[in-house]
Design a protein around this motif. Structure first.
Motif, PDB file in Angstrom:
ATOM      1  N   SER A  51       0.827  -1.210   0.000  1.00 49.81           N
ATOM      2  CA  SER A  51       0.000   0.000   0.000  1.00 49.81           C
ATOM      3  C   SER A  51       0.858   1.256   0.000  1.00 49.81           C
ATOM      4  O   SER A  51       0.537   2.248  -0.669  1.00 49.81           O
ATOM      5  CB  SER A  51      -0.930   0.002   1.215  1.00 49.81           C
ATOM      6  OG  SER A  51      -1.854  -1.065   1.145  1.00 49.81           O
ATOM      7  N   TYR A  52       1.954   1.215   0.736  1.00 55.21           N
ATOM      8  CA  TYR A  52       2.866   2.367   0.760  1.00 55.21           C
ATOM      9  C   TYR A  52       3.484   2.627  -0.615  1.00 55.21           C
ATOM     10  O   TYR A  52       3.884   3.758  -0.925  1.00 55.21           O
ATOM     11  CB  TYR A  52       3.986   2.145   1.775  1.00 55.21           C
ATOM     12  CG  TYR A  52       3.619   2.527   3.180  1.00 55.21           C
ATOM     13  CD1 TYR A  52       3.371   3.861   3.523  1.00 55.21           C
ATOM     14  CD2 TYR A  52       3.532   1.564   4.186  1.00 55.21           C
ATOM     15  CE1 TYR A  52       3.043   4.223   4.813  1.00 55.21           C
ATOM     16  CE2 TYR A  52       3.208   1.917   5.487  1.00 55.21           C
ATOM     17  CZ  TYR A  52       2.958   3.246   5.798  1.00 55.21           C
ATOM     18  OH  TYR A  52       2.632   3.603   7.085  1.00 55.21           O
ATOM     19  N   LYS A  53       3.555   1.595  -1.433  1.00 54.41           N
ATOM     20  CA  LYS A  53       4.181   1.716  -2.748  1.00 54.41           C
ATOM     21  C   LYS A  53       3.213   2.183  -3.833  1.00 54.41           C
ATOM     22  O   LYS A  53       3.614   2.413  -4.974  1.00 54.41           O
ATOM     23  CB  LYS A  53       4.782   0.369  -3.167  1.00 54.41           C
ATOM     24  CG  LYS A  53       5.946  -0.078  -2.291  1.00 54.41           C
ATOM     25  CD  LYS A  53       6.453  -1.441  -2.731  1.00 54.41           C
ATOM     26  CE  LYS A  53       7.618  -1.917  -1.880  1.00 54.41           C
ATOM     27  NZ  LYS A  53       8.080  -3.271  -2.275  1.00 54.41           N
ATOM     28  N   LEU A  54       1.930   2.329  -3.506  1.00 53.37           N
ATOM     29  CA  LEU A  54       0.947   2.736  -4.497  1.00 53.37           C
ATOM     30  C   LEU A  54       1.228   4.165  -4.980  1.00 53.37           C
ATOM     31  O   LEU A  54       1.736   4.987  -4.219  1.00 53.37           O
ATOM     32  CB  LEU A  54      -0.462   2.659  -3.912  1.00 53.37           C
ATOM     33  CG  LEU A  54      -1.002   1.252  -3.651  1.00 53.37           C
ATOM     34  CD1 LEU A  54      -2.333   1.329  -2.903  1.00 53.37           C
ATOM     35  CD2 LEU A  54      -1.170   0.484  -4.960  1.00 53.37           C
ATOM     36  N   PRO A  55       0.891   4.460  -6.220  1.00 50.78           N
ATOM     37  CA  PRO A  55       1.151   5.804  -6.758  1.00 50.78           C
ATOM     38  C   PRO A  55       0.321   6.864  -6.045  1.00 50.78           C
ATOM     39  O   PRO A  55      -0.783   6.592  -5.559  1.00 50.78           O
ATOM     40  CB  PRO A  55       0.750   5.668  -8.232  1.00 50.78           C
ATOM     41  CG  PRO A  55      -0.207   4.524  -8.264  1.00 50.78           C
ATOM     42  CD  PRO A  55       0.269   3.569  -7.219  1.00 50.78           C
ATOM     43  N   ARG A  58      -4.687   5.610  -2.322  1.00 47.78           N
ATOM     44  CA  ARG A  58      -3.553   5.064  -1.567  1.00 47.78           C
ATOM     45  C   ARG A  58      -3.834   5.118  -0.075  1.00 47.78           C
ATOM     46  O   ARG A  58      -3.564   4.156   0.667  1.00 47.78           O
ATOM     47  CB  ARG A  58      -2.287   5.853  -1.902  1.00 47.78           C
ATOM     48  CG  ARG A  58      -1.040   5.413  -1.143  1.00 47.78           C
ATOM     49  CD  ARG A  58       0.140   6.299  -1.559  1.00 47.78           C
ATOM     50  NE  ARG A  58       1.381   5.944  -0.869  1.00 47.78           N
ATOM     51  CZ  ARG A  58       1.731   6.448   0.319  1.00 47.78           C
ATOM     52  NH1 ARG A  58       0.917   7.307   0.943  1.00 47.78           N
ATOM     53  NH2 ARG A  58       2.861   6.085   0.887  1.00 47.78           N
ATOM     54  N   LYS A  59      -4.369   6.239   0.383  1.00 49.44           N
ATOM     55  CA  LYS A  59      -4.683   6.403   1.804  1.00 49.44           C
ATOM     56  C   LYS A  59      -5.711   5.375   2.261  1.00 49.44           C
ATOM     57  O   LYS A  59      -5.561   4.759   3.336  1.00 49.44           O
ATOM     58  CB  LYS A  59      -5.213   7.813   2.054  1.00 49.44           C
ATOM     59  CG  LYS A  59      -5.534   8.094   3.510  1.00 49.44           C
ATOM     60  CD  LYS A  59      -6.013   9.530   3.684  1.00 49.44           C
ATOM     61  CE  LYS A  59      -6.367   9.809   5.142  1.00 49.44           C
ATOM     62  NZ  LYS A  59      -6.846  11.222   5.325  1.00 49.44           N
ATOM     63  N   ALA A  60      -6.760   5.171   1.445  1.00 53.23           N
ATOM     64  CA  ALA A  60      -7.804   4.206   1.794  1.00 53.23           C
ATOM     65  C   ALA A  60      -7.245   2.788   1.822  1.00 53.23           C
ATOM     66  O   ALA A  60      -7.552   1.999   2.731  1.00 53.23           O
ATOM     67  CB  ALA A  60      -8.954   4.300   0.792  1.00 53.23           C
ATOM     68  N   ALA A  61      -6.413   2.449   0.839  1.00 51.68           N
ATOM     69  CA  ALA A  61      -5.825   1.117   0.781  1.00 51.68           C
ATOM     70  C   ALA A  61      -4.907   0.868   1.978  1.00 51.68           C
ATOM     71  O   ALA A  61      -4.903  -0.222   2.558  1.00 51.68           O
ATOM     72  CB  ALA A  61      -5.040   0.943  -0.522  1.00 51.68           C
ATOM     73  N   LEU A  62      -4.168   1.889   2.363  1.00 53.24           N
ATOM     74  CA  LEU A  62      -3.255   1.769   3.492  1.00 53.24           C
ATOM     75  C   LEU A  62      -4.017   1.565   4.794  1.00 53.24           C
ATOM     76  O   LEU A  62      -3.635   0.725   5.622  1.00 53.24           O
ATOM     77  CB  LEU A  62      -2.375   3.017   3.592  1.00 53.24           C
ATOM     78  CG  LEU A  62      -1.379   3.051   4.759  1.00 53.24           C
ATOM     79  CD1 LEU A  62      -0.440   1.843   4.696  1.00 53.24           C
ATOM     80  CD2 LEU A  62      -0.588   4.345   4.739  1.00 53.24           C
ATOM     81  N   GLN A  63      -5.107   2.308   4.965  1.00 49.65           N
ATOM     82  CA  GLN A  63      -5.902   2.140   6.180  1.00 49.65           C
ATOM     83  C   GLN A  63      -6.496   0.735   6.265  1.00 49.65           C
ATOM     84  O   GLN A  63      -6.493   0.105   7.331  1.00 49.65           O
ATOM     85  CB  GLN A  63      -7.003   3.192   6.234  1.00 49.65           C
ATOM     86  CG  GLN A  63      -6.494   4.590   6.527  1.00 49.65           C
ATOM     87  CD  GLN A  63      -5.833   4.676   7.885  1.00 49.65           C
ATOM     88  OE1 GLN A  63      -6.437   4.395   8.915  1.00 49.65           O
ATOM     89  NE2 GLN A  63      -4.558   5.043   7.907  1.00 49.65           N
ATOM     90  N   LYS A  84      -3.842   9.767  -4.389  1.00 50.14           N
ATOM     91  CA  LYS A  84      -3.515   9.921  -2.968  1.00 50.14           C
ATOM     92  C   LYS A  84      -4.637   9.382  -2.087  1.00 50.14           C
ATOM     93  O   LYS A  84      -4.396   8.701  -1.090  1.00 50.14           O
ATOM     94  CB  LYS A  84      -3.268  11.397  -2.646  1.00 50.14           C
ATOM     95  CG  LYS A  84      -1.945  11.937  -3.124  1.00 50.14           C
ATOM     96  CD  LYS A  84      -1.804  13.404  -2.728  1.00 50.14           C
ATOM     97  CE  LYS A  84      -0.490  13.977  -3.239  1.00 50.14           C
ATOM     98  NZ  LYS A  84      -0.368  15.417  -2.895  1.00 50.14           N
ATOM     99  N   ALA A  85      -5.862   9.708  -2.460  1.00 47.50           N
ATOM    100  CA  ALA A  85      -7.012   9.239  -1.684  1.00 47.50           C
ATOM    101  C   ALA A  85      -7.127   7.720  -1.733  1.00 47.50           C
ATOM    102  O   ALA A  85      -7.407   7.075  -0.721  1.00 47.50           O
ATOM    103  CB  ALA A  85      -8.295   9.885  -2.215  1.00 47.50           C
TER     104      ALA A  85
END
Length: 208
Positions: free
Chosen positions: A88-92, A102-107, A99-100
């Protein structure tokens, strides 16, 4: 998968400069070893001499064997969950939409990564419960392995707690954080107290 590796292969990966496996997987293997020790002591507590306890012992064997399987599953699940956080940290994140996302995937990944050790705390508690129950009837020749099982379960619970905490700190969803807290509330402390008590009782029996 950890559950299908040799011990040497697993330890080599654990010692490598790779993020997985890590402490979460190690905690799960602590629990698996604790459960296996309970099963071993129970299997030595069979035969004519222990006939009056046969039903209890057989139930403990079945439960301990199932806990070994569950702990190994959690070792694999923890490795996969933490890899999800890394991915998730590696997502564009070049646009606001990215960004949104990536943030959702990381959470989502962090919640999953905290869920696995939360389940492991419960498994550790079950290992100590079965070990405590077995202590009352166990074959005295292998009673020290009851203490070893309790120590392994304690290590699993305390290590799992660290892994929960480090993920929860980064979780923004208050409801998710609350659910994780409710799931493990007081269990780790109970595992530690029960394990300490059981080790003391084993020592007392050994030393007279």
């Amino acid at each position: 998968m950890i559950s299908s590796e040799t011990v040497s292969e697993y330890l080599a990966r654990l010692a490598s400069r790779e993020p997985t496996p890590g402490g979460g997987a190690a905690a799960a293997l602590h629990a698996a070893q604790g459960a296996a020790l309970v099963a071993m002591v129970a299997r030595y507590t069979t035969g004519a001499k222990y006939e009056q306890h046969a039903e209890t012992v057989q139930r403990i064997i079945s439960a301990a064997d199932a806990l070994v399987v569950e702990a190994l599953h959690l070792a694999d699940a923890d490795q996969q969950a933490f890899q999800g956080v890394i991915d998730s940290y590696k997502l564009p994140s070049g646009t606001e939409a990215l960004k949104a996302a990536r943030k959702a995937a990381l959470q989502d990944a962090l919640i999953l990564a905290a869920q696995t050790p939360a389940q492991l705390v419960e498994v550790a508690g079950a290992v100590v419960d079965r070990a405590t129950e077995l202590f009352e009837v166990a074959n005295a020749n292998v009673i020290s392995d009851i203490a070893a099982a309790a120590d392994a379960a304690r290590a699993a619970a305390t290590t799992a707690r660290v892994n929960i905490d480090i993920n929860v700190v980064a979780i923004k969803d208050v409801a998710a954080r609350s659910r994780l807290a409710d799931q493990t509330d007081g269990i780790e402390e109970k595992v530690i107290l029960a394990a300490d008590d059981l080790v003391a009782r084993v020592r007392g029996r050994i030393l007279g």
